[in-house]
Scaffold this motif. Structure first.
Motif, short mmCIF file in Angstrom:
data_model
loop_
_atom_site.label_atom_id
_atom_site.label_comp_id
_atom_site.label_asym_id
_atom_site.label_seq_id
_atom_site.Cartn_x
_atom_site.Cartn_y
_atom_site.Cartn_z
N VAL A 56 0.57 -5.37 16.66
CA VAL A 56 0.53 -4.34 15.44
C VAL A 56 -1.00 -4.78 14.85
O VAL A 56 -1.69 -6.16 15.51
N GLU A 57 -1.61 -4.33 14.09
CA GLU A 57 -3.09 -4.64 12.90
C GLU A 57 -1.99 -5.35 11.97
O GLU A 57 -0.94 -5.01 11.12
N GLN A 58 -3.21 -5.81 10.72
CA GLN A 58 -2.11 -6.48 9.17
C GLN A 58 -1.86 -5.70 8.58
O GLN A 58 -0.83 -5.36 7.74
N GLU A 59 -2.56 -4.01 8.37
CA GLU A 59 -2.15 -3.10 7.37
C GLU A 59 -1.44 -3.41 6.30
O GLU A 59 -2.56 -4.25 5.78
N HIS A 60 -0.62 -3.39 5.28
CA HIS A 60 -0.16 -4.11 3.59
C HIS A 60 -0.52 -5.58 3.44
O HIS A 60 -0.44 -5.99 2.79
N LEU A 61 -0.04 -6.25 4.98
CA LEU A 61 -0.02 -7.83 4.85
C LEU A 61 -1.28 -8.89 4.98
O LEU A 61 -1.33 -9.92 5.42
N GLY A 166 10.24 -16.98 3.72
CA GLY A 166 9.30 -17.07 3.25
C GLY A 166 8.83 -16.13 3.13
O GLY A 166 7.28 -15.37 2.86
N VAL A 167 9.49 -14.50 3.82
CA VAL A 167 8.65 -13.25 4.56
C VAL A 167 9.01 -12.62 3.69
O VAL A 167 8.66 -10.76 3.98
N MET A 168 10.32 -12.18 4.68
CA MET A 168 10.70 -11.02 5.22
C MET A 168 10.93 -10.26 2.93
O MET A 168 10.63 -9.02 3.40
N HIS A 169 11.29 -10.84 2.14
CA HIS A 169 10.53 -10.13 0.70
C HIS A 169 9.74 -9.92 1.07
O HIS A 169 9.22 -8.64 -0.26
N HIS A 170 8.83 -9.77 1.56
CA HIS A 170 6.85 -8.90 1.38
C HIS A 170 6.88 -7.94 2.33
O HIS A 170 6.11 -7.03 2.68
N ASP A 171 8.08 -7.52 2.65
CA ASP A 171 8.38 -6.05 3.61
C ASP A 171 8.47 -4.87 2.65
O ASP A 171 9.44 -5.44 1.59
N ARG A 212 1.98 -5.04 -10.92
CA ARG A 212 0.92 -3.84 -10.72
C ARG A 212 -0.65 -4.03 -11.37
O ARG A 212 -1.66 -3.11 -10.83
N ILE A 213 -0.74 -5.26 -11.75
CA ILE A 213 -2.09 -4.74 -11.64
C ILE A 213 -3.14 -6.08 -10.70
O ILE A 213 -4.14 -5.78 -10.41
N THR A 214 -2.53 -7.17 -10.43
CA THR A 214 -3.01 -7.61 -9.39
C THR A 214 -3.03 -7.49 -8.19
O THR A 214 -4.07 -7.57 -7.14
N ASP A 263 -0.17 -16.50 -3.05
CA ASP A 263 0.63 -15.94 -2.26
C ASP A 263 1.31 -14.56 -3.31
O ASP A 263 2.49 -13.40 -2.96
N TRP A 264 1.51 -15.52 -4.52
CA TRP A 264 2.57 -14.56 -4.95
C TRP A 264 2.21 -13.12 -6.11
O TRP A 264 2.97 -12.20 -5.93
N TYR A 265 1.23 -12.71 -5.91
CA TYR A 265 0.12 -12.00 -6.91
C TYR A 265 -0.45 -11.14 -5.46
O TYR A 265 -0.56 -9.69 -6.41
N ALA A 266 -0.44 -10.96 -4.37
CA ALA A 266 -1.65 -10.42 -3.79
C ALA A 266 -0.96 -9.24 -3.19
O ALA A 266 -1.78 -8.25 -2.91
N PRO A 267 0.24 -9.88 -2.42
CA PRO A 267 0.75 -8.73 -1.57
C PRO A 267 1.62 -7.58 -2.17
O PRO A 267 1.77 -7.49 -2.85
N ALA A 268 1.47 -6.60 -1.19
CA ALA A 268 2.12 -5.45 -1.91
C ALA A 268 2.98 -5.68 -2.52
O ALA A 268 3.53 -4.32 -3.31
#
Length: 324
Positions: A56-61, A166-171, A212-214, A263-268
């Protein structure tokens, strides 16, 4: 031959025999001339860059690749303690087990598991696998792939122990990731998952408004704000009170505080879950003997805040055994 002593690209025979085309589960062959893995039945080709198969490529992560490659956040003693607390396994139990680190990031816990004698495969959607490769370069039994956890390049039921911290919740679909990774566990094998915990309603509202801002900020700009959060995280009292309203890390180390806050504020995507919800996923995926794992930290006030869902960034954490 070890990874350190081998010339050019090194892929272990064990890894080559286990890899599959994630689109159809067909076996892959190594083309050493082209540095690719080839599905001979369909002609599909996957590159191997810097010794790491890329599916894969990184995409939203992409933010994760940035943070894990930039910051030095590994601390051996702390990482070993966190691994045991969040997986429910003692390091003495890992020797000889075939282990999957689902969402390995910079490789801290892959390193811990391999140093304890595990045969580790680490998978991550981002280029953080390159940091993991450096961190684990002295370990013969660590193999890394850049892959989508929902479409892993391994046969189902091929691991004795699978963990995801600490990973799955970022999908965009936490449950889909959980189910896909659960299929990697052998009957009788164990599966440990740590997800963000759902907080009080008012904390959730504040966090959603801030994110929504970060999530729209350029990484460089966001990092500046995260450095402010890291500074606040080093101030006594403030780092145990204000961060219950606006999240920032109070980790003892500066770089960890910056990285954790980023890590908290950046992920989509960022989703929060309950213990009951996660437990139902284990049950529906065919797991039994569930253990609800307590938080690593102790203390009466900490536990009171944890039990009342007041600790932003704390987790829900369960280990289960796949039914035979």
């Amino acid at each position: 031959m070890t990874k350190e002593s081998s010339p050019g690209t090194f892929l272990s025979q064990e890894l080559l025999e286990s890899l599959r085309n994630p689109e159809n589960d067909f076996p892959l062959e190594w083309d050493a001339d082209q540095n690719t893995l080839v599905d001979r039945q369909t002609g599909r080709v996957f590159p191997v860059l810097n010794g790491i198969p890329r599916f894969v490529e990184q995409e939203h992560l992409s933010s994760f690749g940035l943070q894990w490659n930039k910051y030095e956040v590994a601390h051996p003693d702390e990482d070993r303690a966190t691994f045991s607390a969040k997986t429910g396994l003692e390091l003495s139990e890992l020797k000889g087990l075939k282990i999957l680190d689902a969402g390995c990031g910079g490789g801290r816990y892959s390193k811990v598991a391999a140093e304890a004698g595990g045969l580790v495969s680490g998978a991550d959607h981002t280029t953080a696998v390159e940091k993991a490769q450096i961190l684990c370069s002295h370990l013969e039994h660590v193999s890394l792939v850049q892959a989508d956890l929902k479409h892993l390049p391994f046969p189902p039921q091929s691991f004795d122990f699978v963990f995801s911290i600490g990973v799955m919740h970022h999908d965009k679909n936490t449950r889909a990731v959980f189910d896909a990774v659960a299929r990697m566990v052998k009957p009788g094998g164990r599966y440990s998952v740590w997800l963000y915990r759902k907080n009080q309603w008012w904390q959730e509202i504040i966090n959603s408004a801030l994110r929504r801002i970060t999530t729209r900020m350029a990484p460089e700009k966001l990092e500046t704000w995260c450095r402010l959060g890291a500074w606040l995280g080093g101030i006594p009292v403030i780092n145990k009170t204000l961060n219950k309203v606006i999240n920032f890390s109070n980790h003892p180390h500066w770089e960890n505080r910056v990285c954790d806050t980023f890590d908290w504020y950046a992920p989509a995507y960022q989703y929060h879950h309950t213990t009951e919800e996660l437990k139902s996923w284990f049950e529906q995926a065919g797991f039994e003997n569930m253990k609800i794992l307590p938080p690593e930290k102790t203390g009466s006030f900490y536990r009171w805040c944890y039990e009342h869902n007041l600790l932003i960034g704390s987790g829900v954490n369960i280990q289960g055994t796949k039914s035979s």
